[in-house]
Every structure is written in structure tokens, then in C-alpha cells.
Write a protein that holds these residues in place. Structure first.
Motif, PDB file in Angstrom:
ATOM      1  N   LEU A  24     -42.221  13.685  21.955  1.00 16.24           N
ATOM      2  CA  LEU A  24     -40.775  13.823  21.754  1.00 16.24           C
ATOM      3  C   LEU A  24     -40.317  15.234  22.124  1.00 16.24           C
ATOM      4  O   LEU A  24     -39.255  15.415  22.741  1.00 16.24           O
ATOM      5  CB  LEU A  24     -40.419  13.516  20.300  1.00 16.24           C
ATOM      6  CG  LEU A  24     -40.812  12.109  19.821  1.00 16.24           C
ATOM      7  CD1 LEU A  24     -40.602  11.982  18.318  1.00 16.24           C
ATOM      8  CD2 LEU A  24     -40.009  11.043  20.550  1.00 16.24           C
ATOM      9  N   ILE A  25     -41.123  16.221  21.770  1.00 14.48           N
ATOM     10  CA  ILE A  25     -40.791  17.602  22.131  1.00 14.48           C
ATOM     11  C   ILE A  25     -40.733  17.750  23.650  1.00 14.48           C
ATOM     12  O   ILE A  25     -39.856  18.425  24.196  1.00 14.48           O
ATOM     13  CB  ILE A  25     -41.826  18.570  21.524  1.00 14.48           C
ATOM     14  CG1 ILE A  25     -41.653  18.637  20.007  1.00 14.48           C
ATOM     15  CG2 ILE A  25     -41.695  19.968  22.130  1.00 14.48           C
ATOM     16  CD1 ILE A  25     -42.732  19.421  19.296  1.00 14.48           C
ATOM     17  N   GLY A  26     -41.655  17.100  24.352  1.00 13.66           N
ATOM     18  CA  GLY A  26     -41.664  17.177  25.809  1.00 13.66           C
ATOM     19  C   GLY A  26     -40.381  16.642  26.425  1.00 13.66           C
ATOM     20  O   GLY A  26     -39.832  17.233  27.357  1.00 13.66           O
ATOM     21  N   ALA A  27     -39.876  15.516  25.904  1.00 14.30           N
ATOM     22  CA  ALA A  27     -38.639  14.938  26.432  1.00 14.30           C
ATOM     23  C   ALA A  27     -37.443  15.834  26.134  1.00 14.30           C
ATOM     24  O   ALA A  27     -36.566  16.027  26.982  1.00 14.30           O
ATOM     25  CB  ALA A  27     -38.425  13.550  25.836  1.00 14.30           C
ATOM     26  N   GLN A  87     -41.988   8.420  26.229  1.00 14.26           N
ATOM     27  CA  GLN A  87     -41.014   9.114  27.058  1.00 14.26           C
ATOM     28  C   GLN A  87     -39.635   8.495  26.920  1.00 14.26           C
ATOM     29  O   GLN A  87     -38.633   9.188  26.866  1.00 14.26           O
ATOM     30  CB  GLN A  87     -41.451   9.081  28.517  1.00 14.26           C
ATOM     31  CG  GLN A  87     -42.683   9.919  28.802  1.00 14.26           C
ATOM     32  CD  GLN A  87     -42.979   9.952  30.284  1.00 14.26           C
ATOM     33  OE1 GLN A  87     -42.181  10.459  31.070  1.00 14.26           O
ATOM     34  NE2 GLN A  87     -44.097   9.406  30.673  1.00 14.26           N
ATOM     35  N   VAL A  88     -39.576   7.162  26.845  1.00 22.25           N
ATOM     36  CA  VAL A  88     -38.287   6.492  26.720  1.00 22.25           C
ATOM     37  C   VAL A  88     -37.629   6.878  25.413  1.00 22.25           C
ATOM     38  O   VAL A  88     -36.451   7.239  25.348  1.00 22.25           O
ATOM     39  CB  VAL A  88     -38.451   4.964  26.800  1.00 22.25           C
ATOM     40  CG1 VAL A  88     -37.121   4.270  26.574  1.00 22.25           C
ATOM     41  CG2 VAL A  88     -39.004   4.586  28.158  1.00 22.25           C
ATOM     42  N   THR A  89     -38.391   6.782  24.317  1.00 24.35           N
ATOM     43  CA  THR A  89     -37.854   7.132  23.018  1.00 24.35           C
ATOM     44  C   THR A  89     -37.416   8.590  23.011  1.00 24.35           C
ATOM     45  O   THR A  89     -36.355   8.924  22.471  1.00 24.35           O
ATOM     46  CB  THR A  89     -38.913   6.893  21.932  1.00 24.35           C
ATOM     47  OG1 THR A  89     -39.369   5.544  22.020  1.00 24.35           O
ATOM     48  CG2 THR A  89     -38.356   7.148  20.561  1.00 24.35           C
ATOM     49  N   GLY A  90     -38.221   9.459  23.589  1.00 22.63           N
ATOM     50  CA  GLY A  90     -37.865  10.871  23.646  1.00 22.63           C
ATOM     51  C   GLY A  90     -36.594  11.115  24.423  1.00 22.63           C
ATOM     52  O   GLY A  90     -35.734  11.904  24.011  1.00 22.63           O
ATOM     53  N   PHE A  91     -36.429  10.445  25.569  1.00 22.32           N
ATOM     54  CA  PHE A  91     -35.206  10.595  26.351  1.00 22.32           C
ATOM     55  C   PHE A  91     -33.989  10.110  25.566  1.00 22.32           C
ATOM     56  O   PHE A  91     -32.916  10.716  25.616  1.00 22.32           O
ATOM     57  CB  PHE A  91     -35.313   9.813  27.666  1.00 22.32           C
ATOM     58  CG  PHE A  91     -36.278  10.419  28.650  1.00 22.32           C
ATOM     59  CD1 PHE A  91     -36.303  11.785  28.865  1.00 22.32           C
ATOM     60  CD2 PHE A  91     -37.166   9.626  29.352  1.00 22.32           C
ATOM     61  CE1 PHE A  91     -37.193  12.351  29.765  1.00 22.32           C
ATOM     62  CE2 PHE A  91     -38.056  10.184  30.250  1.00 22.32           C
ATOM     63  CZ  PHE A  91     -38.070  11.553  30.454  1.00 22.32           C
ATOM     64  N   ALA A  92     -34.148   9.004  24.835  1.00 20.90           N
ATOM     65  CA  ALA A  92     -33.042   8.471  24.048  1.00 20.90           C
ATOM     66  C   ALA A  92     -32.634   9.452  22.953  1.00 20.90           C
ATOM     67  O   ALA A  92     -31.442   9.685  22.715  1.00 20.90           O
ATOM     68  CB  ALA A  92     -33.425   7.124  23.437  1.00 20.90           C
ATOM     69  N   VAL A  93     -33.614  10.033  22.261  1.00 21.99           N
ATOM     70  CA  VAL A  93     -33.333  11.026  21.227  1.00 21.99           C
ATOM     71  C   VAL A  93     -32.646  12.240  21.853  1.00 21.99           C
ATOM     72  O   VAL A  93     -31.659  12.767  21.311  1.00 21.99           O
ATOM     73  CB  VAL A  93     -34.628  11.438  20.506  1.00 21.99           C
ATOM     74  CG1 VAL A  93     -34.381  12.627  19.578  1.00 21.99           C
ATOM     75  CG2 VAL A  93     -35.188  10.273  19.699  1.00 21.99           C
ATOM     76  N   ALA A  94     -33.151  12.699  23.005  1.00 21.76           N
ATOM     77  CA  ALA A  94     -32.577  13.864  23.673  1.00 21.76           C
ATOM     78  C   ALA A  94     -31.134  13.595  24.093  1.00 21.76           C
ATOM     79  O   ALA A  94     -30.262  14.464  23.935  1.00 21.76           O
ATOM     80  CB  ALA A  94     -33.427  14.233  24.883  1.00 21.76           C
TER      81      ALA A  94
END
Length: 339
Positions: A238-241, A203-210
Motif C-alpha cells: 500500500l505504501i508503494g502505491a 496494487q489495485v487496492t493501493g491505487f484505490a486508496v491513493a
């Protein structure tokens, strides 16, 4: 027997709220009782299978100890007979709590057993209502309180990041706050420090990418995306974030246009404020195209055909371009109306 001076009621009832906080309050009440009565025997009971005789026996003097500390769980399951025994205990102990046994009841909340709760309160029991921590702001305030207890501070963005990732796991959230305070001297704890401990969480990585994508940093977003995949983070995480980021943008847009109210958006005020600041340059058509692009990436990830990473990179590129039309070579048209 010498009268003991007690700072607590003979019966304490911990009611409802967040499960972790409920259990923590029971533990704290038991620890406080043990500190006041170090010679007392601790007895665990469950109201779902305990009758009045079992309770009366637990609170009565024994050869080993004059008093006991009784932890009674699942009070909402108490039978009528057990409820009457609890009421009698409250009545008898209220006049001299220092010389009585201590009873700590745990109630999961809700309407079941509410009449008994009201009766016990009227007879001198101390009812402690536990917060439920369902709202985002309540979770943020919980994080702040954990740092205040340790005479420390945390940056708002760092607190928000902790809640984004661990907000549904209160015990892990509390443990992370304690660990950050133990391992780092900085005050306040920064977002970079919090992210450093959470970086293995998808989730953290996904939020950072987003965040990078919405900010228009397509290079940084793609690099972060590829690094996450190489570390073994599932594309679906990642898609979820990314999808959460777009949904919040869409809600902020709808509020700005009067389509929905802030209450109807069902998102925390700080998330909506942050999204509103990021709306510049977005169009409703652009948001729609980005959502469709993510849906395609999601389909690619869940099927055996196609290239999910390629589809995900195209979705990130579309978000970084605010959903503007692509002519196939990376150049985006800019003929849409803007917010």
C-alpha cells in the motif's frame, strides 16, 4: 511431387521485442505452417547446440515426410557453420517455397547475430520485428488491440488499470483481457468490472486508496486501507502505491514550474495529465511532508517497533489534507502557497 501453394516464406525469423509476444509469434507461425502442411514433421532445434549437419538433416526429406517444419530457437547463438546452412536453405527454397521445408527461427534481439539476420533477409527470409512494449503507451495500445481482435472495447481508465497492475507481465495481461471478454458482455468493459477481477491484487487496492486520499476522501481512504490490511495485503504494498501517486504529483508540479521537461519526468503523458488536474491545493511543502510521512510509515513497517498501521493511517490523512500542517486534533492550517 505436386507443387504446394504457400502464403508464407520458407523461412520466417521472429526477432526481439517482448518475450511473451516473441514466443507467441513463433507459436502462431508454427501453427500456420502446420495448417498448410498437415503431413509435415515438426522438429525443434536450438541454435546454441545445433550444427550445420543437424540443420540440413532436419530440413531434408525422410521416410515419414517429404517436408518438415523446423523451429530453431536462439538464432543469435548460431555458429558460422549453421549460419551458412541457413543461408543455403534460403537460397535454395526461395525459388519454390511451396515444396520446401519450413524454418521458423527465434531471435532474442540485440546486435548479436545481426549480420546473419541481414543476410537471411536478403536471401528471402521473412523477418518479423516484435514490439518491446517497454513504454506505457505501447502497453495501452496492446490492450486496445487485444480487445479489437475480439471486436470488443474497453474504457480508457480500465485499460490503464490493467496496465498499472499487469503491464510488466504481458502474458498475464493478455490472459486477463481474454478472460474479461469471455466472462462479460458489456461493451466497453468498465473500470469497475476490471477492478472486480483485480481486487485481490495489492496494487489495485493501493491505487484505490491513493486515489481516494488525493481526492480528499480521508474516510473512504482509511476504510479501504483497513479493509486491505484485514484481507492480508502487506502495508508495504500500500505504501508503494501511495508513494507512486505522490511521485507522479511531484513530477507534474516540476513540469508546471519548468524544473524538468515532460521527457525527463519519465512518466506516461496520461499519468502526468491526470496528476496535473489533481495539483490544485497542493504546495511543495505539503508534498514534502506527505513524502516524509510515508517514509516514516515505511520505516515502521520494516522495523520491529512502532505501529505501522497507525503510521500508515496518519500518512493517508496527511495526503487527504494535501500535506497541510496538523495542530494535533485533525484541524489543518492553510497558510501555504498553492499551485
Amino acid at each position: 511431387m505436386a507443387n504446394r501453394r504457400s502464403r508464407h516464406a520458407a523461412m520466417t525469423v521472429i526477432v526481439g521485442g517482448d518475450d511473451y509476444l516473441n514466443q507467441l509469434n513463433v507459436h502462431d507461425a508454427e501453427r500456420a505452417a502446420c495448417a498448410e502442411r498437415p503431413d509435415a514433421e515438426v522438429i525443434e532445434l536450438d541454435a546454441s547446440d545445433c550444427d550445420s549437419y543437424g540443420f540440413d538433416e532436419a530440413v531434408s526429406p525422410t521416410l515419414l515426410s517429404d517436408v518438415s517444419i523446423v523451429v530453431l530457437r536462439n538464432l543469435q547463438q548460431a555458429s558460422e557453420g549453421l549460419g551458412s546452412a541457413l543461408e543455403r536453405f534460403c537460397t535454395d527454397a526461395s525459388g519454390n517455397p511451396g515444396d520446401s521445408s519450413v524454418v521458423i527461427c527465434q531471435h532474442e534481439g540485440g546486435n548479436k547475430g545481426k549480420r546473419l539476420l541481414n543476410s537471411l533477409k536478403g536471401k528471402g527470409a521473412d523477418l518479423k520485428m516484435v514490439p518491446d512494449l517497454k513504454k506505457f503507451d505501447a502497453k495501452i495500445n496492446f490492450v486496445y488491440s487485444l480487445f479489437e481482435q475480439r471486436k470488443r472495447r474497453i474504457e480508457p481508465l480500465a485499460a490503464q488499470q490493467l496496465v498499472n497492475v499487469l503491464g510488466d507481465r504481458t502474458g498475464e495481461l493478455a490472459a486477463m483481457c481474454a478472460q474479461l471478454c469471455f466472462d462479460f458482455d458489456e461493451d466497453p468493459i468498465s473500470q469497475a468490472t476490471a477492478d472486480g477481477y483485480l481486487i485481490s491484487d495489492p496494487q489495485v487496492t493501493g491505487f484505490a486508496v491513493a486515489d481516494k486520499a488525493v481526492a480528499g476522501d480521508v474516510t473512504g481512504a482509511i476504510i479501504g486501507l483497513r479493509a486491505a490490511i484485514e484481507q492480508g495485503i502487506a502495508p508495504l504494498a500500500l505504501i508503494g502505491a501511495l508513494a507512486l501517486k505522490l511521485r507522479t504529483l511531484a513530477k507534474a508540479s516540476a513540469i508546471r514550474h519548468g524544473t524538468i521537461s515532460q521527457a525527463e519526468a519519465k512518466a506516461s503523458p496520461w499519468q502526468l495529465r491526470a496528476a496535473a488536474r489533481e495539483l490544485s491545493g497542493w504546495s511543495s511543502e505539503g508534498l514534502g511532508r506527505c513524502i516524509q510521512s510515508l517514509a516514516l510509515a515505511d520505516e515502521q513497517c520494516k522495523s520491529n517497533g512502532g505501529d505501522p498501521l497507525y503510521a500508515l493511517e496518519r500518512a493517508v490523512g496527511a495526503i487527504a489534507a494535501k500535506g497541510a500542517n496538523s495542530n494535533g486534533n485533525g484541524m489543518m492550517s492553510r497558510n501555504q502557497g498553492r499551485y
